[in-house]
Design a protein around this motif. Sequence first.
Motif, short mmCIF file in Angstrom:
data_model
loop_
_atom_site.label_atom_id
_atom_site.label_comp_id
_atom_site.label_asym_id
_atom_site.label_seq_id
_atom_site.Cartn_x
_atom_site.Cartn_y
_atom_site.Cartn_z
N LYS A 26 23.14 40.09 44.77
CA LYS A 26 22.91 39.71 46.17
C LYS A 26 24.14 39.03 46.75
N ASP A 27 24.34 37.78 46.41
CA ASP A 27 25.46 37.01 46.96
C ASP A 27 26.59 36.79 45.97
N ARG A 28 26.28 36.86 44.70
CA ARG A 28 27.27 36.59 43.64
C ARG A 28 27.23 37.70 42.60
N LEU A 29 28.39 37.99 42.03
CA LEU A 29 28.49 38.91 40.90
C LEU A 29 29.23 38.18 39.79
N ASN A 30 28.61 38.11 38.62
CA ASN A 30 29.22 37.46 37.45
C ASN A 30 29.84 38.52 36.56
N ILE A 31 31.08 38.28 36.15
CA ILE A 31 31.79 39.18 35.25
C ILE A 31 32.09 38.40 33.98
N LYS A 32 31.75 38.96 32.83
CA LYS A 32 32.08 38.35 31.55
C LYS A 32 32.83 39.37 30.71
N MET A 33 34.00 38.98 30.25
CA MET A 33 34.85 39.86 29.44
C MET A 33 35.13 39.20 28.10
N LYS A 34 35.44 40.01 27.09
CA LYS A 34 35.83 39.48 25.79
C LYS A 34 37.22 38.87 25.84
N THR A 35 38.00 39.24 26.82
CA THR A 35 39.35 38.72 26.97
C THR A 35 39.37 37.69 28.09
N SER A 36 40.28 36.75 28.04
CA SER A 36 40.31 35.71 29.06
C SER A 36 41.35 35.98 30.15
N SER A 37 42.01 37.12 30.11
CA SER A 37 43.01 37.43 31.13
C SER A 37 42.86 38.89 31.55
N TYR A 38 42.42 39.09 32.79
CA TYR A 38 42.21 40.45 33.29
C TYR A 38 42.27 40.48 34.80
N LYS A 39 42.53 41.68 35.33
CA LYS A 39 42.49 41.91 36.77
C LYS A 39 41.13 42.51 37.09
N TRP A 40 40.59 42.24 38.27
CA TRP A 40 39.34 42.83 38.71
C TRP A 40 39.51 43.34 40.14
N GLU A 41 38.70 44.35 40.47
CA GLU A 41 38.73 44.93 41.81
C GLU A 41 37.36 45.52 42.12
N ILE A 42 36.85 45.24 43.30
CA ILE A 42 35.60 45.85 43.76
C ILE A 42 35.97 46.91 44.78
N CYS A 43 35.47 48.12 44.56
CA CYS A 43 35.78 49.27 45.42
C CYS A 43 34.51 49.92 45.91
N GLU A 44 34.60 50.51 47.10
CA GLU A 44 33.53 51.40 47.56
C GLU A 44 33.55 52.63 46.67
N MET A 45 32.49 53.42 46.71
CA MET A 45 32.42 54.62 45.88
C MET A 45 33.51 55.62 46.28
N SER A 46 34.02 55.51 47.50
CA SER A 46 35.11 56.39 47.95
C SER A 46 36.45 55.99 47.33
N GLY A 47 36.49 54.79 46.72
CA GLY A 47 37.72 54.32 46.11
C GLY A 47 38.44 53.25 46.93
N ARG A 48 37.98 53.00 48.15
CA ARG A 48 38.62 52.00 49.00
C ARG A 48 38.38 50.60 48.43
N SER A 49 39.46 49.85 48.26
CA SER A 49 39.39 48.50 47.68
C SER A 49 38.86 47.50 48.70
N LEU A 50 37.90 46.66 48.27
CA LEU A 50 37.33 45.62 49.13
C LEU A 50 37.79 44.23 48.73
N LEU A 51 37.81 43.95 47.44
CA LEU A 51 38.20 42.64 46.89
C LEU A 51 38.99 42.87 45.62
N ASN A 52 39.92 41.97 45.32
CA ASN A 52 40.61 42.06 44.04
C ASN A 52 41.18 40.70 43.68
N GLY A 53 41.47 40.54 42.41
CA GLY A 53 42.04 39.29 41.96
C GLY A 53 42.29 39.29 40.46
N TYR A 54 42.71 38.14 39.96
CA TYR A 54 42.96 37.94 38.54
C TYR A 54 42.02 36.87 38.01
#
Length: 92
Positions: A26-54
Amino acid sequence: MGIVSTAGLAVEAKGLRTEISPIPAKDRLNIKMKTSSYKWEICEMSGRSLLNGYSHNELTQLDISHIKPGFYLLKTTGTESNRHYFTKFVKE
């Protein structure tokens, strides 16, 4: 192999595990990875980037309250491996 439930989704590929919750989000998305250093990006299904960060933490919480309801892709990239992983999620 992915494990699906109403609580979240876990995907493991080539030893790098990505968990996202809650599903649907709804308002928040939690990401948990086995590694502590990664890039993330949220995209529409068309591939257009909406949010990104490290992230420099195994657990990252993203504010997605301003994104319209629908289906989206979460792209995560391990900074050490430079491999890309894609996970679909639903925003309510």
